[in-house]
Motif scaffolding. Sequence first.
Motif, PDB file in Angstrom:
ATOM      1  N   ALA A 759       0.836  -1.208   0.000  1.00 12.46           N
ATOM      2  CA  ALA A 759       0.000   0.000   0.000  1.00 12.46           C
ATOM      3  C   ALA A 759       0.866   1.251   0.000  1.00 12.46           C
ATOM      4  CB  ALA A 759      -0.925  -0.020   1.214  1.00 12.46           C
ATOM      5  N   GLY A 760       1.962   1.221   0.764  1.00 17.24           N
ATOM      6  CA  GLY A 760       2.851   2.381   0.806  1.00 17.24           C
ATOM      7  C   GLY A 760       3.498   2.648  -0.550  1.00 17.24           C
ATOM      8  N   ARG A 761       3.869   1.607  -1.248  1.00 15.76           N
ATOM      9  CA  ARG A 761       4.504   1.813  -2.551  1.00 15.76           C
ATOM     10  C   ARG A 761       3.502   2.350  -3.573  1.00 15.76           C
ATOM     11  NH1 ARG A 761       8.872  -3.109  -3.362  1.00 15.76           N
ATOM     12  NH2 ARG A 761       9.681  -3.114  -1.231  1.00 15.76           N
ATOM     13  N   CYS A 762       2.235   1.982  -3.421  1.00 13.61           N
ATOM     14  CA  CYS A 762       1.213   2.562  -4.295  1.00 13.61           C
ATOM     15  C   CYS A 762       1.103   4.072  -4.070  1.00 13.61           C
ATOM     16  CB  CYS A 762      -0.144   1.901  -4.039  1.00 13.61           C
ATOM     17  SG  CYS A 762      -0.256   0.199  -4.634  1.00 13.61           S
ATOM     18  N   LEU A 763       1.270   4.514  -2.807  1.00 16.89           N
ATOM     19  CA  LEU A 763       1.211   5.952  -2.521  1.00 16.89           C
ATOM     20  C   LEU A 763       2.342   6.685  -3.244  1.00 16.89           C
ATOM     21  CD1 LEU A 763       0.395   5.858   1.304  1.00 16.89           C
ATOM     22  CD2 LEU A 763      -1.139   6.538  -0.552  1.00 16.89           C
ATOM     23  N   SER A 764       3.560   6.094  -3.282  1.00 21.11           N
ATOM     24  CA  SER A 764       4.663   6.724  -4.008  1.00 21.11           C
ATOM     25  C   SER A 764       4.362   6.795  -5.496  1.00 21.11           C
ATOM     26  CB  SER A 764       5.966   5.945  -3.793  1.00 21.11           C
ATOM     27  OG  SER A 764       6.439   6.115  -2.472  1.00 21.11           O
ATOM     28  N   ALA A 767       1.875   9.493  -6.162  1.00 20.69           N
ATOM     29  CA  ALA A 767       2.535  10.787  -6.005  1.00 20.69           C
ATOM     30  C   ALA A 767       3.321  11.155  -7.260  1.00 20.69           C
ATOM     31  CB  ALA A 767       3.449  10.756  -4.786  1.00 20.69           C
ATOM     32  N   ASP A 768       3.958  10.151  -7.911  1.00 21.05           N
ATOM     33  CA  ASP A 768       4.659  10.426  -9.168  1.00 21.05           C
ATOM     34  C   ASP A 768       3.694  10.981 -10.220  1.00 21.05           C
ATOM     35  OD1 ASP A 768       7.191   9.691  -8.330  1.00 21.05           O
ATOM     36  OD2 ASP A 768       6.973   7.607  -8.976  1.00 21.05           O
ATOM     37  N   VAL A 769       2.484  10.394 -10.289  1.00 18.97           N
ATOM     38  CA  VAL A 769       1.483  10.883 -11.245  1.00 18.97           C
ATOM     39  C   VAL A 769       1.110  12.337 -10.925  1.00 18.97           C
ATOM     40  CG1 VAL A 769      -0.858  10.565 -12.126  1.00 18.97           C
ATOM     41  CG2 VAL A 769       0.565   8.561 -11.632  1.00 18.97           C
ATOM     42  N   LEU A 770       0.868  12.599  -9.640  1.00 16.70           N
ATOM     43  CA  LEU A 770       0.480  13.957  -9.241  1.00 16.70           C
ATOM     44  C   LEU A 770       1.594  14.958  -9.546  1.00 16.70           C
ATOM     45  CD1 LEU A 770      -1.175  13.029  -5.824  1.00 16.70           C
ATOM     46  CD2 LEU A 770      -2.362  13.850  -7.862  1.00 16.70           C
ATOM     47  N   LEU A 771       2.821  14.561  -9.290  1.00 18.91           N
ATOM     48  CA  LEU A 771       3.937  15.470  -9.553  1.00 18.91           C
ATOM     49  C   LEU A 771       4.042  15.783 -11.040  1.00 18.91           C
ATOM     50  CD1 LEU A 771       6.292  16.958  -8.181  1.00 18.91           C
ATOM     51  CD2 LEU A 771       7.700  14.945  -8.619  1.00 18.91           C
ATOM     52  N   GLY A 772       3.824  14.767 -11.871  1.00 21.21           N
ATOM     53  CA  GLY A 772       3.868  14.984 -13.308  1.00 21.21           C
ATOM     54  C   GLY A 772       2.751  15.882 -13.796  1.00 21.21           C
ATOM     55  N   GLY A 774       1.735  18.406 -12.124  1.00 22.08           N
ATOM     56  CA  GLY A 774       1.963  19.735 -11.542  1.00 22.08           C
ATOM     57  C   GLY A 774       1.289  19.956 -10.205  1.00 22.08           C
ATOM     58  N   ARG A 775       0.728  18.912  -9.598  1.00 26.27           N
ATOM     59  CA  ARG A 775       0.066  19.047  -8.291  1.00 26.27           C
ATOM     60  C   ARG A 775       1.107  18.714  -7.214  1.00 26.27           C
ATOM     61  NH1 ARG A 775      -5.385  15.767 -10.229  1.00 26.27           N
ATOM     62  NH2 ARG A 775      -5.879  17.180 -11.971  1.00 26.27           N
ATOM     63  N   VAL A 776       1.994  19.656  -7.034  1.00 30.34           N
ATOM     64  CA  VAL A 776       3.187  19.414  -6.227  1.00 30.34           C
ATOM     65  C   VAL A 776       2.852  19.201  -4.757  1.00 30.34           C
ATOM     66  CG1 VAL A 776       5.436  20.345  -5.546  1.00 30.34           C
ATOM     67  CG2 VAL A 776       4.548  20.777  -7.857  1.00 30.34           C
ATOM     68  N   ALA A 777       1.972  20.027  -4.204  1.00 28.21           N
ATOM     69  CA  ALA A 777       1.650  19.922  -2.776  1.00 28.21           C
ATOM     70  C   ALA A 777       1.009  18.571  -2.464  1.00 28.21           C
ATOM     71  CB  ALA A 777       0.730  21.057  -2.365  1.00 28.21           C
ATOM     72  N   ARG A 778       0.059  18.141  -3.298  1.00 29.58           N
ATOM     73  CA  ARG A 778      -0.591  16.848  -3.064  1.00 29.58           C
ATOM     74  C   ARG A 778       0.416  15.701  -3.237  1.00 29.58           C
ATOM     75  NH1 ARG A 778      -6.157  16.196  -6.140  1.00 29.58           N
ATOM     76  NH2 ARG A 778      -6.036  14.255  -4.935  1.00 29.58           N
ATOM     77  N   ALA A 779       1.315  15.864  -4.204  1.00 32.97           N
ATOM     78  CA  ALA A 779       2.337  14.832  -4.401  1.00 32.97           C
ATOM     79  C   ALA A 779       3.225  14.717  -3.167  1.00 32.97           C
ATOM     80  CB  ALA A 779       3.178  15.161  -5.632  1.00 32.97           C
ATOM     81  N   GLU A 780       3.617  15.872  -2.592  1.00 35.85           N
ATOM     82  CA  GLU A 780       4.498  15.848  -1.424  1.00 35.85           C
ATOM     83  C   GLU A 780       3.828  15.143  -0.260  1.00 35.85           C
ATOM     84  OE1 GLU A 780       7.570  18.817   0.880  1.00 35.85           O
ATOM     85  OE2 GLU A 780       5.858  19.703  -0.182  1.00 35.85           O
ATOM     86  N   ARG A 781       2.525  15.413  -0.063  1.00 40.19           N
ATOM     87  CA  ARG A 781       1.804  14.749   1.043  1.00 40.19           C
ATOM     88  C   ARG A 781       1.757  13.236   0.823  1.00 40.19           C
ATOM     89  NH1 ARG A 781      -1.536  19.344   0.479  1.00 40.19           N
ATOM     90  NH2 ARG A 781      -3.111  18.181  -0.705  1.00 40.19           N
ATOM     91  N   SER A 782       1.548  12.815  -0.432  1.00 42.31           N
ATOM     92  CA  SER A 782       1.466  11.377  -0.713  1.00 42.31           C
ATOM     93  C   SER A 782       2.831  10.706  -0.507  1.00 42.31           C
ATOM     94  CB  SER A 782       0.980  11.160  -2.157  1.00 42.31           C
ATOM     95  OG  SER A 782       0.678   9.806  -2.387  1.00 42.31           O
ATOM     96  N   TYR A 783       3.931  11.407  -0.910  1.00 34.47           N
ATOM     97  CA  TYR A 783       5.272  10.863  -0.669  1.00 34.47           C
ATOM     98  C   TYR A 783       5.533  10.726   0.829  1.00 34.47           C
ATOM     99  CZ  TYR A 783       6.792  11.588  -5.565  1.00 34.47           C
ATOM    100  OH  TYR A 783       6.955  11.539  -6.920  1.00 34.47           O
ATOM    101  N   ALA A 784       5.089  11.717   1.591  1.00 34.78           N
ATOM    102  CA  ALA A 784       5.318  11.710   3.039  1.00 34.78           C
ATOM    103  C   ALA A 784       4.580  10.539   3.687  1.00 34.78           C
ATOM    104  CB  ALA A 784       4.886  13.033   3.650  1.00 34.78           C
ATOM    105  N   ARG A 797      13.470  -0.547   0.774  1.00 37.67           N
ATOM    106  CA  ARG A 797      13.263  -0.228  -0.638  1.00 37.67           C
ATOM    107  C   ARG A 797      12.148   0.796  -0.804  1.00 37.67           C
ATOM    108  NH1 ARG A 797      12.794  -2.339  -5.859  1.00 37.67           N
ATOM    109  NH2 ARG A 797      11.816  -0.656  -7.036  1.00 37.67           N
ATOM    110  N   GLY A 798      11.059   0.616  -0.062  1.00 38.43           N
ATOM    111  CA  GLY A 798       9.963   1.595  -0.104  1.00 38.43           C
ATOM    112  C   GLY A 798      10.403   2.953   0.409  1.00 38.43           C
ATOM    113  N   GLU A 799      11.295   2.956   1.445  1.00 40.09           N
ATOM    114  CA  GLU A 799      11.801   4.225   1.975  1.00 40.09           C
ATOM    115  C   GLU A 799      12.614   4.952   0.903  1.00 40.09           C
ATOM    116  OE1 GLU A 799      14.798   5.908   5.490  1.00 40.09           O
ATOM    117  OE2 GLU A 799      14.167   3.804   5.491  1.00 40.09           O
ATOM    118  N   ALA A 800      13.490   4.231   0.192  1.00 39.54           N
ATOM    119  CA  ALA A 800      14.281   4.855  -0.870  1.00 39.54           C
ATOM    120  C   ALA A 800      13.374   5.457  -1.932  1.00 39.54           C
ATOM    121  CB  ALA A 800      15.218   3.824  -1.495  1.00 39.54           C
ATOM    122  N   ASP A 801      12.308   4.749  -2.288  1.00 36.94           N
ATOM    123  CA  ASP A 801      11.365   5.232  -3.308  1.00 36.94           C
ATOM    124  C   ASP A 801      10.678   6.523  -2.856  1.00 36.94           C
ATOM    125  OD1 ASP A 801       9.818   5.364  -5.553  1.00 36.94           O
ATOM    126  OD2 ASP A 801       8.658   3.558  -5.162  1.00 36.94           O
ATOM    127  N   ALA A 802      10.183   6.535  -1.612  1.00 35.38           N
ATOM    128  CA  ALA A 802       9.458   7.710  -1.116  1.00 35.38           C
ATOM    129  C   ALA A 802      10.388   8.910  -0.946  1.00 35.38           C
ATOM    130  CB  ALA A 802       8.772   7.367   0.204  1.00 35.38           C
TER     131      ALA A 802
END
Length: 874
Positions: A759-764, A767-772, A774-784, A797-802
Amino acid sequence: MRFRVLGPVRVAPRTPTAAKPRAVLATLLIQSDKVVSTHTLIDELWGTEPPRTATTTLQVYVSQVRRVLLEGEPDGRQPLITRPPGYLLRVAPDDLDLTVFERLRETGRAAYARRDYAEASRRLREALGLWTGPALSGIPHGPTLQTSAIRLDELRAEVLEQGIAAELRLGRHQELVGELMALTREQPLRESLQGHLMVALYRSGRQSEALAVYRRARRSLVDELGVEPSPALRKLQERILTSDPSLTWRPAAPGTPTRTPAPTVPQDDAPVVRLPSPLPDFTGRTAELGLGERFLAGTGPVDSRVIAVSGRPGAGKTAFAARLAQGAGDRFPDARVLLTLRDSGGRALAAEAVMAGLLRVLEVPAGPEAAADLLHARTRGRKMLFVLDDAVSEAQVRPALSALSDSTVVLTSRHALGALEGVQHLVLDVLNRADAEALLVNCGGTAMSEDPASTAEIARLCGGLPLALRVAAAGLVARPHWTPAELARRLADERGRLAALRLGDLDVRGSLLTAYRDVDADSRQAFRVLGLAPLPDFALWSAGALLAADLPEAERRVEELVRARLLEAVRRPDRLTPVRYGFHSLLRGLALEVLADESPQQAPPATDRLSRAYVTLTRHADGLLAPGRDLMPAASAPPPGLDPASVVGPAPLRWFQEEAPGLLETVRQAHRAGLWRQCAALASAAGGYYEANALWADWQESHELGLDAAREADDPLAEAVLLRSLADLEWQRHHPGAARDLYRLAWQLFTRSGHRVGAGRCLSGEADVLLGLGRVARAERSYARALSTARTEGDARGEADAVRGLALVAQREGRLREALDRLAVCGAAAGRAGDERWRAYAGRRAAAVSALTEGTAPSQPLEVRPGVWLFPDA
């Protein structure tokens, strides 16, 4: 006899009244005890324009035939059975007039060959007595029945002529005159019958009438065909004109046998030539013919009097050897002979029978001496060439070779007869592309030459095998309503290809089956099961998994098949596995066919073992490339004896590259076999390789099959893993909407399954989709959120991705020092996970960000994930 095709088609006790069911029955009878495909039956009934309901209507006709056949079965067993890709009619040998006819024909021919003319006459006349009219009459003819009717009528004429020849040798010339006069009126262009009539009249004291027959025959040939009579008929006229004493029949003394006596070893014989007619369309083999001709001339690279020509079934060994012999008359003036080393049933002749056959051909009757001594005496000091065709072993031919010590011998065999001493070996492979296409054009006429694209495809589908190419071309000639494109379409189906490569007595499947039946039961079982091996070739460990054998045993069984030319060994020194194995495409089709026919129960467990082996090896290789990438739970246990470390070795990427085609094919096979968990696990294990090498088509196909399998298995966790990987694929293809939907669906399934790492890796990923977008703030929250989950679960591995995502956000917003700090954390986490690929990525990104802080970075795409660039640098 219950079934009759030598005349109007009949079956006891009742024949179907409708024409089309009778045509179905006739087609099945002509090919009794062989599978007749539904395609063949539909072509036979309707040609190129079958109705939309052809398949259903054919089933109705087959049902009607079955009802009729069942009436004559005392035990109630149905002789007509369904056998993919069509139907098979089982007929006892004495129940079909055609089978009895062929048996009597062979018996009569054999008696004639040993000069027992009375027995030959009895058997051949008995065979003719089975005929009640033109073959297969009373029914409509499609391509198969038309070809068969022509062939059978020609066989009838051949039997008639040989029977008359035997009776002429018995002195029955006066009794034959009337019959021959009627026959020559019916068939004025058949020169052999005209010759028999001339001899019968001459021996009956009617010399002038015999010469008048010649004049009428010549007039017919010139008027109808524009050709003169053959040299044999002209020579017969000359002998009659000169009253040649040898034409006079002399009766044997009372009490003597009908066989003509002869000295044990004739001394002044005319040349003996027993070769098949030359193939007018023989194509290719230029280099091989050159080598063979140098051998016959005594200038070859090896000083030998025997050349052994080997090759897979259908490679054209007999035609090649005959071609050599046909062109060597000046070098071998005493004899050029081809002897087939099998009987009419396809069984190998014993060594003694081989020598007896050679003595018969050379017209040396049996005597008190041993056959080897007779043969040696007959050939000593003479220039003779013998072609011993289709040898099965060294032991079969060694005594004959010893007896033929002064002669030159061409051996043909499916496998190399390596134990023979002092033999030159020549292997015939399939034809190259240019020669294969040329053979199709030569045999198939203008239709092939006018459609080069379809001709090339037919050559490819026939695998360059000369027999298959000839049958394909002959099929097109026999069906002028077909086009090359239509033939190519029919051949495209691997499981129905062999059925399409059959026309009359030309049968690729029959030739291949002979080679299959020649090997022992253990090798036949291996051949069937290895048909499930992945394409285009496979390593020895694959064979071990399929055969449930350790590597030494698997190698022994595989090499036996290679020696029998049922399997190919390919040496590739540059590969991780330098020796790999594979099938000729037509042999693989046969393997799958006989597996389904003889032991279908072996297919599911063999496919299961292969799938489990691939899952084990793929996970091992992926773990070496990127530890911790796979989210799937442990799969089924691997087959015993499989050592992933020794198979994959220290080069997992090379292993993936070599096995990628087989890996995808095994995903397909597992799905077809309903091995849902293995299919899902294998697709998931291969995802990392597909992603790292941007193999998008294979990635999508394998994962869609795996996703369907996971759902069939009711395995939500496997479904979540595959959905997340498909989301990564859509993201890399720049389909943000589809990617986001798949990430969210995967997140839901991971959460329901209690799999917080997934589930955590799905959040990362989301977040990549959101960042692409241009929804930077929402992407940052999802990475966090992803980072928090990874640290809670201990997922390095999930930590490195996030953290990688948070570094991208910081870089995008100009917080370059923060980005560098985040990338340092990313690299450390990747190091703890043992993932060198991600650790190297963190180093590259840090260098790029450092260049930005110094103002020296050129404008370049941004590497968002290892090997993935999606949008320009901020």
